[in-house]
Design a protein around this motif. Structure first.
Motif, PDB file in Angstrom:
ATOM      1  N   PRO A   2       0.808  -1.227   0.000  1.00 37.56           N
ATOM      2  CA  PRO A   2       0.000   0.000   0.000  1.00 37.56           C
ATOM      3  C   PRO A   2       0.841   1.277   0.000  1.00 37.56           C
ATOM      4  O   PRO A   2       0.492   2.256  -0.665  1.00 37.56           O
ATOM      5  N   GLU A   3       1.943   1.275   0.764  1.00 44.06           N
ATOM      6  CA  GLU A   3       2.790   2.469   0.794  1.00 44.06           C
ATOM      7  C   GLU A   3       3.408   2.738  -0.561  1.00 44.06           C
ATOM      8  O   GLU A   3       3.480   3.882  -1.015  1.00 44.06           O
ATOM      9  N   GLU A  16       0.776   4.059  -2.790  1.00 42.56           N
ATOM     10  CA  GLU A  16       0.475   5.461  -2.474  1.00 42.56           C
ATOM     11  C   GLU A  16       1.552   6.388  -3.033  1.00 42.56           C
ATOM     12  O   GLU A  16       1.257   7.453  -3.586  1.00 42.56           O
ATOM     13  N   GLN A  22       1.064   6.709  -6.662  1.00 41.89           N
ATOM     14  CA  GLN A  22      -0.064   7.569  -6.977  1.00 41.89           C
ATOM     15  C   GLN A  22       0.318   9.051  -6.831  1.00 41.89           C
ATOM     16  O   GLN A  22      -0.041   9.883  -7.654  1.00 41.89           O
ATOM     17  N   LYS A  23       1.066   9.334  -5.765  1.00 42.80           N
ATOM     18  CA  LYS A  23       1.515  10.726  -5.580  1.00 42.80           C
ATOM     19  C   LYS A  23       2.426  11.155  -6.715  1.00 42.80           C
ATOM     20  O   LYS A  23       2.303  12.271  -7.234  1.00 42.80           O
ATOM     21  N   ASP A  56     -10.243   3.979  -4.162  1.00 45.29           N
ATOM     22  CA  ASP A  56      -9.580   3.653  -2.903  1.00 45.29           C
ATOM     23  C   ASP A  56      -8.102   3.976  -2.952  1.00 45.29           C
ATOM     24  O   ASP A  56      -7.518   4.399  -1.953  1.00 45.29           O
ATOM     25  N   ASP A  57      -7.469   3.745  -4.109  1.00 45.48           N
ATOM     26  CA  ASP A  57      -6.043   4.038  -4.223  1.00 45.48           C
ATOM     27  C   ASP A  57      -5.764   5.530  -4.211  1.00 45.48           C
ATOM     28  O   ASP A  57      -4.742   5.992  -3.704  1.00 45.48           O
ATOM     29  N   GLU A  58      -6.680   6.310  -4.783  1.00 48.51           N
ATOM     30  CA  GLU A  58      -6.473   7.755  -4.858  1.00 48.51           C
ATOM     31  C   GLU A  58      -6.895   8.469  -3.586  1.00 48.51           C
ATOM     32  O   GLU A  58      -6.537   9.619  -3.362  1.00 48.51           O
ATOM     33  N   GLU A  59      -7.694   7.754  -2.778  1.00 44.16           N
ATOM     34  CA  GLU A  59      -8.173   8.389  -1.555  1.00 44.16           C
ATOM     35  C   GLU A  59      -7.018   8.767  -0.631  1.00 44.16           C
ATOM     36  O   GLU A  59      -7.045   9.782   0.057  1.00 44.16           O
ATOM     37  N   ALA A  60      -5.965   7.949  -0.645  1.00 46.85           N
ATOM     38  CA  ALA A  60      -4.824   8.196   0.237  1.00 46.85           C
ATOM     39  C   ALA A  60      -4.013   9.408  -0.187  1.00 46.85           C
ATOM     40  O   ALA A  60      -3.256   9.954   0.600  1.00 46.85           O
ATOM     41  N   THR A  61      -4.149   9.835  -1.430  1.00 46.06           N
ATOM     42  CA  THR A  61      -3.368  10.957  -1.941  1.00 46.06           C
ATOM     43  C   THR A  61      -4.110  12.276  -1.828  1.00 46.06           C
ATOM     44  O   THR A  61      -3.647  13.279  -2.345  1.00 46.06           O
ATOM     45  N   ARG A  62      -5.257  12.266  -1.156  1.00 49.35           N
ATOM     46  CA  ARG A  62      -6.056  13.491  -1.086  1.00 49.35           C
ATOM     47  C   ARG A  62      -5.310  14.608  -0.343  1.00 49.35           C
ATOM     48  O   ARG A  62      -5.404  15.777  -0.676  1.00 49.35           O
TER      49      ARG A  62
END
Length: 610
Positions: free
Chosen positions: A118-119, A122, A125-126, A183-189
């Motif tokens: 996941p890290e 993330e 994605q960033k 869900d993957d993009e939610e962490a980059t909000r």
């Protein structure tokens, strides 16, 4: 025919027989066996011999090669052995890798993916978002530096344009981050929002610096209307404060500049502002003329200071009023106004400012005039002209304060005249009394100091003021009495200085001051006459002549000189001037005291036979 066929058949079977042997392992042997049945019999019979010969030749060649190149064969043998050993080791290592290492690596990779996946996703994605918004981010990251550069170089329109562009871009970026995400993009909000907050903070800091610079512009004394108007317009565009608050800040800043300039002028002049006492401290033994010169030097310094002070105040007050009117009241130049809160009345606030501004400006001028104007006498005439021009100039912008100047000028004239009398007449008279009367155990005889020569005392019938005597021509009979003549000269000097500026409403105060001083001198002289114990008739005659000269010549002529010579009025107008001043008690006090002294003198003269 049959024989040929059988032969071919035998040959075919020979090939088949040989094909299963070692001879058929090589393709060249098979080709040779295939061609062998086609050869002639002679060739077939010579073939064994040929093979034998070639075999011996090859054996000899191999033997020779073995003897000549045996190191090569030995090296080849060792190399082949090493190669076989290496290949065997490589085979074992490869089997170990396939059977043990690769499964362990696969298990480790699976565990790593489960724990850190996941890290890593993330972070990817960033990085993807940063790459997608690379151009916008690069422009946005440069905006705070560009705004700060524009602010330092005074390019305020460009700074505001960059701030507006950055705000719109940041708003767009925030709007994009608020769309529904996977869900993957939610962490980059949080990444864009943190960037937006950081950039917005830097832009706000730069704009805050710009606002401070613009506000500091309002506090610079040398700034004129164009620069101030531009600064106010930028503050309006920045919506730094409401219109009324901006007007108050502007007025406070410009008033502060004017106040600092005026305080600097007063400080540079080096004149003490203590006006509690107008008495001048004279050096011991100085004459009335020397005292007047010392007073004139100080008055001249104060007059120069007031002239500069009034000029600076006039320019500053006129500029402030015109600047405020142009920037905040003239709608053609006011620009985009910022409305005050709903609970505030804009018209009431503006009305309050307009009503208090003139009085605030006058507070910078009138206290200084009250402190110094009286001490600038006799240089009040040019100052009065300057103040009249100042009032007329400010009257064009609604600040006519001439009505406030008249009491100040009148009080200053009266105070200056009274000071001249005290510094001249009383100083001279007290010096004479100290020399001949008060400082001695026994007063000097009248013949020593009251008359020029004891034998030239004027006749009593000449000691009277005729109606034909001009108010500007001193009576010559007083020259026979040096103390009275000196007193008269001091009065004449004071009246000459008064003629430069003699407001009509000062008539009562001027006469009161002169009569009070006359009454004091007459009282001292009368007390000396009553206390004189000499029995000489000549001394009594001198006292009588001096008293008559005082009551019948000096007092009436001075009254006429003031009323008619200076104010071009008549003695009958004096009472009306006193009534017009509205202070009957103060106006009549000096007159009553002088009248009492004159009656006392007439009574004493009558008791002595005159």
């Amino acid at each position: 025919m049959t024989t040929a066929v059988s032969t071919f058949t035998e040959l075919s079977s020979l090939t088949d027989i040989l094909s299963g042997s070692l001879l058929a392992s090589s393709p060249s042997n098979l080709d040779f066996l295939a061609e062998l049945p086609t050869n002639a019999l002679s060739d077939l019979l010579s073939t064994p011999t040929t093979f034998t010969t070639q075999s011996h030749t090859l054996t000899s060649s191999l033997t020779a090669l073995t003897h000549t190149s045996y190191p090569t064969f030995l090296s080849l043998h060792h190399t082949s052995t090493a190669l076989l050993t290496s290949l065997s080791s490589f085979d074992k290592s490869l089997n170990s890798l396939i059977n043990a290492a690769l499964p362990a690596l696969d298990d480790a990779a699976r565990v790593f993916r489960e724990k850190t996946g996941p890290e890593v996703i993330e972070g990817r994605q960033k990085a993807r978002i940063v790459l997608e918004q690379h151009d916008k981010l690069r422009d946005l990251l440069d905006v705070p530096v560009l705004i700060d550069t524009c602010v330092r170089n005074g390019l305020y329109p460009e700074a505001l344009s960059l701030a507006a562009h950055a705000s719109s871009a940041l708003s767009s970026l925030v709007a994009q981050t608020r769309k529904p995400l996977s869900d993957d993009e939610e962490a980059t909000r949080g990444l864009p929002l943190q960037l937006v907050d950081s950039l917005q903070a830097e832009i706000t800091s730069s704009l805050h610096s710009m606002r401070l610079i613009l506000l500091n512009t309002l506090y610079e004394p040398a700034r004129k209307l164009p620069a101030l108007w531009k600064a106010v317009q930028f503050l309006r565009r920045m919506k730094a404060m409401h219109e009324d608050e901006l007007a108050l800040v502007f007025i406070s800043a410009r008033l502060g500049c004017l106040r600092d300039t005026l305080n600097g002028i007063e400080r540079d002049a080096g004149i003490p502002s203590d006006s509690g006492s107008l008495e001048f401290k004279f050096s011991a033994g100085s004459t009335a003329e020397e005292s007047e010169r010392e007073i004139d030097r100080e008055a001249d310094d104060i007059a120069r200071f007031l002239k500069k002070y009034i000029d600076i105040w006039r320019e500053g007050a006129y500029d402030l009023v015109t600047q405020y009117t142009t920037i905040f009241l003239d709608r053609s130049h006011a620009g985009a106004r910022i409305a005050p809160p709903a609970d505030q009345d804009a018209s009431a606030s503006s009305y309050t400012i307009r009503q208090t501004l003139p009085s605030t400006l006058l507070e910078l001028l009138l206290p200084t005039l009250r402190s110094y104007l009286e001490r600038s006498y006799p240089h009040l005439a040019p100052l009065m002209t300057q103040l009249a021009y100042c009032s007329s100039a400010l009257a064009r912008v609604g600040m006519d304060f001439r009505a406030l100047l008249s009491p100040l000028i009148s009080r200053s004239v009266i105070s200056g005249f009274v000071r001249d009398i005290r510094s001249g007449v009383e100083h001279e008279w007290s010096g004479v009394l100290a020399k001949y009367v008060t400082s001695k155990p026994k007063p000097s005889a009248p013949s020593i100091w009251l008359v020029t020569t004891p034998n030239s005392v004027p006749a009593f019938k000449t000691l009277a003021l005729l109606p034909s005597n001009a108010s500007h021509s001193p009576p010559q009979v007083l020259t026979a009495f040096p103390p009275l003549a000196k007193m008269l000269n001091a009065y004449i000097r004071a009246l000459n200085r008064l003629r430069m500026l003699a407001p009509v409403d000062t008539l009562s105060g001027i006469i009161d001051g002169a009569e009070e001083c006359l009454a004091n001198a007459g009282h001292d002289l009368l007390q000396y006459a009553k206390d004189w114990r000499g029995g000489d008739a000549k001394e009594i005659q001198i006292l009588q002549a001096a008293g008559a000269a005082y009551t019948r010549v000096l007092v009436p002529w001075l009254q006429r000189a003031i009323v008619e010579g200076v104010f071009s009025a008549s003695l009958k107008d004096r009472q009306s001037a006193v009534n017009g001043a509205g202070d009957d008690d103060a106006g009549e006090e000096g007159e009553r005291e002088l009248s009492f002294i004159v009656r006392e003198w007439e009574s004493w003269l009558g008791s002595t036979g005159i």
